[in-house]
Design an enzyme around this catalytic site. Structure first.
Site, PDB file in Angstrom:
ATOM      1  N   SER A 139     -25.455 -26.229   0.620  1.00 46.03           N
ATOM      2  CA  SER A 139     -24.247 -25.585   0.121  1.00 46.03           C
ATOM      3  C   SER A 139     -23.721 -26.334  -1.107  1.00 46.03           C
ATOM      4  CB  SER A 139     -23.218 -25.477   1.240  1.00 46.03           C
ATOM      5  OG  SER A 139     -22.161 -24.621   0.885  1.00 46.03           O
ATOM      6  N   HIS A 144     -24.866 -19.084   0.815  1.00 46.76           N
ATOM      7  CA  HIS A 144     -24.246 -18.111   1.740  1.00 46.76           C
ATOM      8  C   HIS A 144     -24.250 -16.706   1.140  1.00 46.76           C
ATOM      9  CE1 HIS A 144     -23.129 -21.944   3.359  1.00 46.76           C
ATOM     10  NE2 HIS A 144     -22.248 -22.168   2.406  1.00 46.76           N
TER      11      HIS A 144
END
Length: 215
Positions: free
Chosen positions: A124, A165
């Protein structure tokens, strides 16, 4: 750009053991990973911050926690990097992470170590900061949370900005937010959407999206 070996994850680390076997020749239980945790600091009281640590230890890796902002001297950070087999830059707040790496020279030291052969794993925020610029994730992380940053230039280890994501499966990052990122920044920056069960693998000067399911 130096030839570097990167595995840039969105959420799941299923691709990690094979990646490190290729670049170290050893099994997870034989490896020591430097776990850079600065991005998670704003969320220290949230239960999800233990997810990444547990994911790696469940795979058998031995971890050394590293907080880049705590170093007064980048030479000490460099010394600690020489004591690990790979570096893992954890997720959380991308702008807080970059601020930490810019504050004391640890970002430049990390770039040098990776260019010299240290395998880099990001998740991330740790994946985003490996790219050329972190501005495109402004709709995901509020830049105002790191007000001292004036330069959004990332580590430049890969020439695309990972948008993690990207499948919109996590509630904080619905599809509309991911679409906003692409609509707002897609013409200014090279973007690569990475779903939570994928990773961007950078080896031999090329970048490829691969599967990275839950272990």
């Amino acid at each position: 750009m130096a030839v570097v070996n990167l595995l840039l994850l969105s959420l799941h680390a299923g691709a990690l053991p094979a990646f490190l076997r290729r670049h170290t020749g050893r099994e997870p239980s034989e490896l020591r990973i430097g776990f850079i945790d600065d991005a998670a600091k704003p969320y220290a009281d949230k239960p999800f911050t233990t997810f990444e640590w547990n994911q790696l230890t469940d795979l058998g890796f031995r971890l050394t926690r590293i907080t880049a902002r705590d170093y007064r001297d980048a030479a000490d950070f460099e010394s600690d990097l020489r004591g690990v087999d790979a570096v893992y830059v954890a997720g959380g707040h991308t702008f807080v992470l970059l601020d930490a790496l810019q504050s004391n020279g640890t970002g430049a030291a990390l770039q040098t170590a990776v260019a010299a052969g240290l395998p880099y794993v990001g998740l991330s925020a740790g994946s985003v900061v490996a790219g050329p610029n972190i501005e495109p994730v402004s709709p995901l992380d509020d830049p105002a949370d790191a007000p001292e940053i004036t330069d959004y230039t990332g580590l430049g280890l890969v020439d695309t900005v990972v948008i993690p994501h990207a499948d919109g499966a996590l509630p904080p990052y619905p599809p509309a937010v991911i679409d906003e990122v692409v609509r707002t920044y897609g013409e200014r920056f090279p973007l690569t959407r990475v779903n939570d069960d994928q990773a961007l693998l950078v080896e031999g000067g090329s970048a490829t999206l691969i599967a990275s399911p839950a272990p």
